[in-house]
Design a protein around this motif. Structure first.
Motif, PDB file in Angstrom:
ATOM      1  N   THR A 114       0.821  -1.208   0.000  1.00 34.02           N
ATOM      2  CA  THR A 114       0.000   0.000   0.000  1.00 34.02           C
ATOM      3  C   THR A 114       0.850   1.250   0.000  1.00 34.02           C
ATOM      4  O   THR A 114       0.435   2.283  -0.490  1.00 34.02           O
ATOM      5  N   ARG A 115       2.029   1.176   0.557  1.00 37.17           N
ATOM      6  CA  ARG A 115       2.944   2.319   0.503  1.00 37.17           C
ATOM      7  C   ARG A 115       4.363   1.787   0.442  1.00 37.17           C
ATOM      8  O   ARG A 115       4.675   0.726   0.960  1.00 37.17           O
ATOM      9  N   VAL A 116       5.222   2.558  -0.163  1.00 40.13           N
ATOM     10  CA  VAL A 116       6.610   2.151  -0.324  1.00 40.13           C
ATOM     11  C   VAL A 116       7.434   2.842   0.756  1.00 40.13           C
ATOM     12  O   VAL A 116       7.348   4.053   0.943  1.00 40.13           O
TER      13      VAL A 116
END
Length: 77
Positions: free
Chosen positions: A30-32
Motif C-alpha cells: 500500500t505504501r513504499v
C-alpha cells in the motif's frame, strides 16, 4: 457411519482448497518505505540500562495507581 464419512470427505476437500487459495494469494504494497528506513539514524537504539530504568518507572507508576487496603468481600472475590 457411511453417511458421516460421505459428509466429512467434501468438507475436508473444501478446507484444503480454501487453505491453498489463501496460501497463494498475493497482495500489493500500500505504501513504499524509503530505502534508508532501517539505517541507524532512523531507529532509536537504547542500552539495556535505559530500558530497565523505563520499565522500573512504568511499574512503579502502575503500582501507585493500585488501591490500597483489603480487597472487597462478596461473590467472585
Amino acid at each position: 457411519m457411511a453417511a458421516r464419512r460421505s459428509v466429512i470427505g467434501p468438507i475436508v476437500l473444501m478446507l484444503v482448497v480454501f487453505v491453498a487459495l489463501l496460501a497463494f494469494q498475493c497482495t500489493e504494497a500500500t505504501r513504499v518505505l524509503p530505502e534508508d528506513f532501517a539505517r541507524a539514524n532512523n531507529l532509536a537504539s537504547y542500552s539495556p540500562s535505559v530500558l530497565s530504568e523505563q520499565a522500573r518507572q512504568s511499574m512503579s507508576w502502575w503500582l501507585q495507581r493500585l488501591e490500597s487496603g483489603p480487597s472487597p468481600k462478596g461473590p467472585g472475590h
